[in-house]
Motif scaffolding. Structure first.
Motif, PDB file in Angstrom:
ATOM      1  N   SER A  72      73.616  -6.107 -81.050  1.00  0.00           N
ATOM      2  CA  SER A  72      73.473  -7.365 -81.795  1.00  0.00           C
ATOM      3  C   SER A  72      72.692  -8.403 -81.001  1.00  0.00           C
ATOM      4  CB  SER A  72      74.854  -7.922 -82.163  1.00  0.00           C
ATOM      5  OG  SER A  72      75.599  -8.227 -80.987  1.00  0.00           O
ATOM      6  N   ALA A  73      72.619  -8.215 -79.680  1.00  0.00           N
ATOM      7  CA  ALA A  73      71.898  -9.153 -78.822  1.00  0.00           C
ATOM      8  C   ALA A  73      70.469  -8.699 -78.526  1.00  0.00           C
ATOM      9  CB  ALA A  73      72.656  -9.356 -77.511  1.00  0.00           C
ATOM     10  N   TRP A  74      70.071  -7.546 -79.052  1.00  0.00           N
ATOM     11  CA  TRP A  74      68.728  -7.035 -78.745  1.00  0.00           C
ATOM     12  C   TRP A  74      67.601  -7.949 -79.220  1.00  0.00           C
ATOM     13  CZ3 TRP A  74      67.973  -1.018 -78.768  1.00  0.00           C
ATOM     14  CH2 TRP A  74      68.886  -0.459 -77.861  1.00  0.00           C
ATOM     15  N   PRO A  75      67.757  -8.696 -80.324  1.00  0.00           N
ATOM     16  CA  PRO A  75      66.685  -9.640 -80.679  1.00  0.00           C
ATOM     17  C   PRO A  75      66.366 -10.627 -79.564  1.00  0.00           C
ATOM     18  CG  PRO A  75      68.166  -9.356 -82.535  1.00  0.00           C
ATOM     19  CD  PRO A  75      68.811  -8.649 -81.366  1.00  0.00           C
ATOM     20  N   PRO A 102      59.384 -16.952 -82.434  1.00  0.00           N
ATOM     21  CA  PRO A 102      60.360 -16.580 -81.417  1.00  0.00           C
ATOM     22  C   PRO A 102      59.762 -16.332 -80.038  1.00  0.00           C
ATOM     23  CG  PRO A 102      59.777 -14.662 -82.722  1.00  0.00           C
ATOM     24  CD  PRO A 102      59.003 -15.818 -83.297  1.00  0.00           C
ATOM     25  N   ASN A 103      58.452 -16.014 -79.978  1.00  0.00           N
ATOM     26  CA  ASN A 103      57.960 -15.501 -78.700  1.00  0.00           C
ATOM     27  C   ASN A 103      56.472 -15.693 -78.443  1.00  0.00           C
ATOM     28  OD1 ASN A 103      56.990 -13.636 -80.548  1.00  0.00           O
ATOM     29  ND2 ASN A 103      58.552 -12.122 -80.055  1.00  0.00           N
ATOM     30  N   ASP A 104      55.811 -16.584 -79.161  1.00  0.00           N
ATOM     31  CA  ASP A 104      54.427 -16.921 -78.803  1.00  0.00           C
ATOM     32  C   ASP A 104      54.440 -17.982 -77.716  1.00  0.00           C
ATOM     33  OD1 ASP A 104      53.289 -15.203 -80.628  1.00  0.00           O
ATOM     34  OD2 ASP A 104      52.843 -16.750 -82.111  1.00  0.00           O
ATOM     35  N   LEU A 105      53.543 -17.864 -76.748  1.00  0.00           N
ATOM     36  CA  LEU A 105      53.398 -18.914 -75.748  1.00  0.00           C
ATOM     37  C   LEU A 105      52.142 -19.714 -76.038  1.00  0.00           C
ATOM     38  CD1 LEU A 105      55.320 -16.774 -74.169  1.00  0.00           C
ATOM     39  CD2 LEU A 105      54.794 -18.277 -72.254  1.00  0.00           C
ATOM     40  N   LEU A 106      52.287 -21.030 -75.995  1.00  0.00           N
ATOM     41  CA  LEU A 106      51.211 -21.950 -76.329  1.00  0.00           C
ATOM     42  C   LEU A 106      50.847 -22.803 -75.123  1.00  0.00           C
ATOM     43  CD1 LEU A 106      52.628 -23.386 -79.705  1.00  0.00           C
ATOM     44  CD2 LEU A 106      51.329 -21.270 -79.381  1.00  0.00           C
ATOM     45  N   CYS A 219      67.123 -27.032 -85.193  1.00  0.00           N
ATOM     46  CA  CYS A 219      68.370 -27.557 -84.615  1.00  0.00           C
ATOM     47  C   CYS A 219      69.083 -26.479 -83.800  1.00  0.00           C
ATOM     48  CB  CYS A 219      69.281 -28.141 -85.689  1.00  0.00           C
ATOM     49  SG  CYS A 219      69.608 -27.081 -87.109  1.00  0.00           S
ATOM     50  N   GLY A 220      68.318 -25.824 -82.913  1.00  0.00           N
ATOM     51  CA  GLY A 220      68.924 -24.899 -81.970  1.00  0.00           C
ATOM     52  C   GLY A 220      68.858 -23.447 -82.399  1.00  0.00           C
ATOM     53  N   GLY A 225      69.633 -15.405 -81.070  1.00  0.00           N
ATOM     54  CA  GLY A 225      68.266 -15.885 -80.964  1.00  0.00           C
ATOM     55  C   GLY A 225      67.658 -16.356 -82.272  1.00  0.00           C
ATOM     56  N   ALA A 226      68.382 -16.230 -83.378  1.00  0.00           N
ATOM     57  CA  ALA A 226      67.876 -16.734 -84.654  1.00  0.00           C
ATOM     58  C   ALA A 226      67.734 -18.256 -84.587  1.00  0.00           C
ATOM     59  CB  ALA A 226      68.814 -16.334 -85.792  1.00  0.00           C
TER      60      ALA A 226
END
Length: 250
Positions: A72-75, A102-106, A219-220, A225-226
């Motif tokens: 369940s924590a794999w995301p 969730p995971n692009d770096l800018l 809001c967090g 990770g959702a």
């Protein structure tokens, strides 16, 4: 305290480092197998988008992981990878980046790095391959993408040393992956991600998924990770998939 011993395989050209890492995982490769290519001719990003990967212009990297943390924590593996890249670029290039869920770096609100995680069934159990593409030089993306993409070279005005960035990345991945494996790991990774992302709280965004979209304010994060988003009606929506785009507040 579980982590991995990295083994790096280098290629001049590959269709995709993720595909090569998946092949290795299926053949029984141990956790920590890393695949690096000078170019990818069929690189992929999230939502099956093409990732342009010209020769010697970026860091094209994939790693095999065999997580012991509950599935369940794999995301959170993609968020963990984003934190690791953030720290690696800070350490190796003195470059401060933002993380877009969730995971692009800018950098300067332009895309610098993309991350793609894929699950694969193997004889040793289920594994995850995490692919990371970092634009190192100004040749790493097409000119027509200048408005939305950038590179380490463009931001720092210096050509980065790929080997220095790679070493920092592997070291950072090992550290944050080790943190994720701990009993407090999911909460710790979510907290570390929020510290490095302007998207974690108070960001006005549009969420698009398929033909649907809505506006809201972040809001967090949930424990997995959702992204939590509050609509103008005060409803809290939990976003686990889709595209997130920052919008200007009216």
């Amino acid at each position: 305290m579980r982590t991995f011993a990295p083994e790096i395989l280098r290629f001049d050209s590959l269709p995709s480092t993720n595909l090569e890492a998946v092949r290795g995982a299926i053949q029984g490769a141990p956790e920590g197998l890393c695949v690096v290519a000078s170019e990818q001719i069929a690189g992929r990003g999230r939502l099956e988008r093409q990732w342009v990967s010209p020769k010697s212009a970026g860091l094209y990297f994939s790693i095999v992981l065999r997580p012991s943390v509950e599935q369940s924590a794999w995301p959170l593996l993609t968020l963990m990878a984003a934190v690791a890249v953030h720290e690696a670029l800070l350490d190796s290039c003195a470059l401060q980046t933002d993380i877009k869920w969730p995971n692009d770096l800018l950098a300067n609100n332009k895309k610098l790095c993309g991350i793609l995680a894929e699950t694969v069934e193997t004889s040793l159990g289920r594994a995850v391959v995490v692919g990371i593409g970092i634009n190192l030089t100004n040749h790493s993306f097409q000119a027509e993408l200048n408005k939305v993409s950038t590179s380490v070279e463009a931001i720092t005005e210096q050509t980065p040393d790929l080997e220095v960035v790679l070493e920092a990345l592997v070291r950072s991945l090992a550290m944050y992956y080790q943190i994720l494996q701990q009993p407090y790991g999911p909460e710790a990774i979510a907290r570390e991600w929020c510290k490095r992302s302007s998207y974690s709280e108070g960001k006005r965004i549009r969420v698009s998924y398929g033909n649907e979209s809505f506006l809201g304010t972040t809001c967090g994060l949930e424990r997995d990770g959702a992204l939590r988003v509050e609509t103008s009606e005060g409803e809290i929506k939990t976003v686990r998939a889709g595209d997130v785009t920052a919008v200007r507040s009216s």
